[in-house]
Design a protein around this motif. Sequence first.
Motif, short mmCIF file in Angstrom:
data_model
loop_
_atom_site.label_atom_id
_atom_site.label_comp_id
_atom_site.label_asym_id
_atom_site.label_seq_id
_atom_site.Cartn_x
_atom_site.Cartn_y
_atom_site.Cartn_z
N PHE A 76 11.06 1.12 -0.31
CA PHE A 76 9.32 0.39 -1.01
C PHE A 76 8.35 1.53 -0.30
O PHE A 76 8.83 2.33 0.88
CB PHE A 76 9.11 -0.88 -0.38
CG PHE A 76 7.81 -1.57 -0.76
CD1 PHE A 76 7.75 -2.05 -1.81
CD2 PHE A 76 6.40 -1.15 -0.21
CE1 PHE A 76 6.90 -2.37 -3.31
CE2 PHE A 76 5.49 -1.83 -1.72
CZ PHE A 76 5.99 -2.43 -2.08
N PRO A 77 7.39 1.56 -1.30
CA PRO A 77 6.31 2.78 -0.98
C PRO A 77 5.15 2.97 0.34
O PRO A 77 5.08 1.09 -0.42
CB PRO A 77 5.51 3.39 -2.98
CG PRO A 77 5.50 1.73 -3.47
CD PRO A 77 7.02 1.71 -2.57
N ARG A 78 4.97 3.24 0.38
CA ARG A 78 3.72 2.83 2.07
C ARG A 78 2.85 3.12 1.74
O ARG A 78 1.29 3.52 2.91
CB ARG A 78 4.74 2.69 3.36
CG ARG A 78 5.76 1.68 3.30
CD ARG A 78 6.21 1.40 4.75
NE ARG A 78 6.65 0.18 5.13
CZ ARG A 78 8.60 -0.24 4.16
NH1 ARG A 78 9.00 0.98 4.40
NH2 ARG A 78 9.09 -1.04 4.66
N ASN A 79 2.63 4.95 1.88
CA ASN A 79 2.13 5.74 1.56
C ASN A 79 0.98 5.99 0.39
O ASN A 79 1.68 6.12 -0.78
CB ASN A 79 2.46 6.82 2.25
CG ASN A 79 2.68 7.06 3.78
OD1 ASN A 79 2.61 5.97 4.14
ND2 ASN A 79 4.26 7.61 3.99
N ASN A 80 -0.55 6.53 0.20
CA ASN A 80 -1.08 6.64 -0.58
C ASN A 80 0.04 5.93 -2.03
O ASN A 80 -0.10 6.45 -3.09
CB ASN A 80 -0.69 7.95 -1.43
CG ASN A 80 -1.18 9.55 -0.05
OD1 ASN A 80 -2.03 8.75 0.24
ND2 ASN A 80 -0.46 10.18 0.31
N ILE A 81 -0.19 4.27 -1.95
CA ILE A 81 0.40 3.63 -2.65
C ILE A 81 -1.07 3.43 -3.86
O ILE A 81 -2.16 4.20 -3.97
CB ILE A 81 0.85 2.42 -2.76
CG1 ILE A 81 -1.04 1.33 -1.89
CG2 ILE A 81 1.56 2.11 -1.54
CD1 ILE A 81 -0.63 0.40 -1.73
N SER A 82 -0.60 3.38 -5.58
CA SER A 82 -1.47 3.12 -6.70
C SER A 82 -0.87 2.00 -6.67
O SER A 82 0.59 1.95 -7.09
CB SER A 82 -1.93 3.99 -7.14
OG SER A 82 -2.20 3.83 -8.53
N ASN A 100 4.16 6.76 -2.69
CA ASN A 100 5.27 8.16 -1.58
C ASN A 100 6.17 6.99 -0.41
O ASN A 100 5.53 6.26 -0.19
CB ASN A 100 4.18 8.27 -0.83
CG ASN A 100 3.83 9.41 -1.78
OD1 ASN A 100 3.86 9.99 -2.76
ND2 ASN A 100 2.65 10.94 -1.42
N ILE A 101 7.31 6.95 0.29
CA ILE A 101 8.22 6.50 0.43
C ILE A 101 7.75 7.45 2.29
O ILE A 101 7.92 8.95 1.82
CB ILE A 101 9.77 6.36 0.10
CG1 ILE A 101 9.74 6.22 -1.29
CG2 ILE A 101 10.39 6.13 1.23
CD1 ILE A 101 10.95 6.46 -1.81
#
Length: 180
Positions: A76-82, A100-101
């Motif tokens: 699940f994306p945790r960085n720089n999510i949109s 980003n993952i």
Amino acid sequence: VNGYSKVYSSSDGISWTDAPAFGEDVVMLIAPINNILTGIKTVKEENGQNGTTDVERFCTTDGNGWEVEGIVPQNFPRNNISATTFNNIIGVANIMVVGNIVDPTKNDTATVAWGYMEGQKWVALTTESSYTCPKLQDPSIMHYGDAFYIFGKDFKTFYKSADGIVWNAVESRFMFPEQD
């Protein structure tokens, strides 16, 4: 606190105050949906060996405590999510998120959108086709005109999808200017 953040709120975007109703151990806020806020929170759970383990769980809140939901998967994306919110074809509110993952593998070749419908589970919108969205650094997503658009940090190409699963490069209308 313990490497996690508290939640702060503001009515004007200038003055911020601690929002104790949200508690501590919040890893990240994802997006609002109707009058509910989605996020990830660290929850202590029994590990079967007379102890507890910290587990990251999806959670929702209406401002009166968190409702714990499913375990957050590693991809699940945790960085720089949109994130973008939208109503589906029958008018039910949904969220779609990309980002980003934390620990990507060399086999990660696509940017995967994750979807959430109020009261349901977060789901990775994936397919084993040649129409996946290419791997983008710091992807941004938006919903416009009954379609999703996504682009990355390099601003080379927009990709479009009707469902968040099958993506195609946009070749007209939504184009970035030529770079020198």
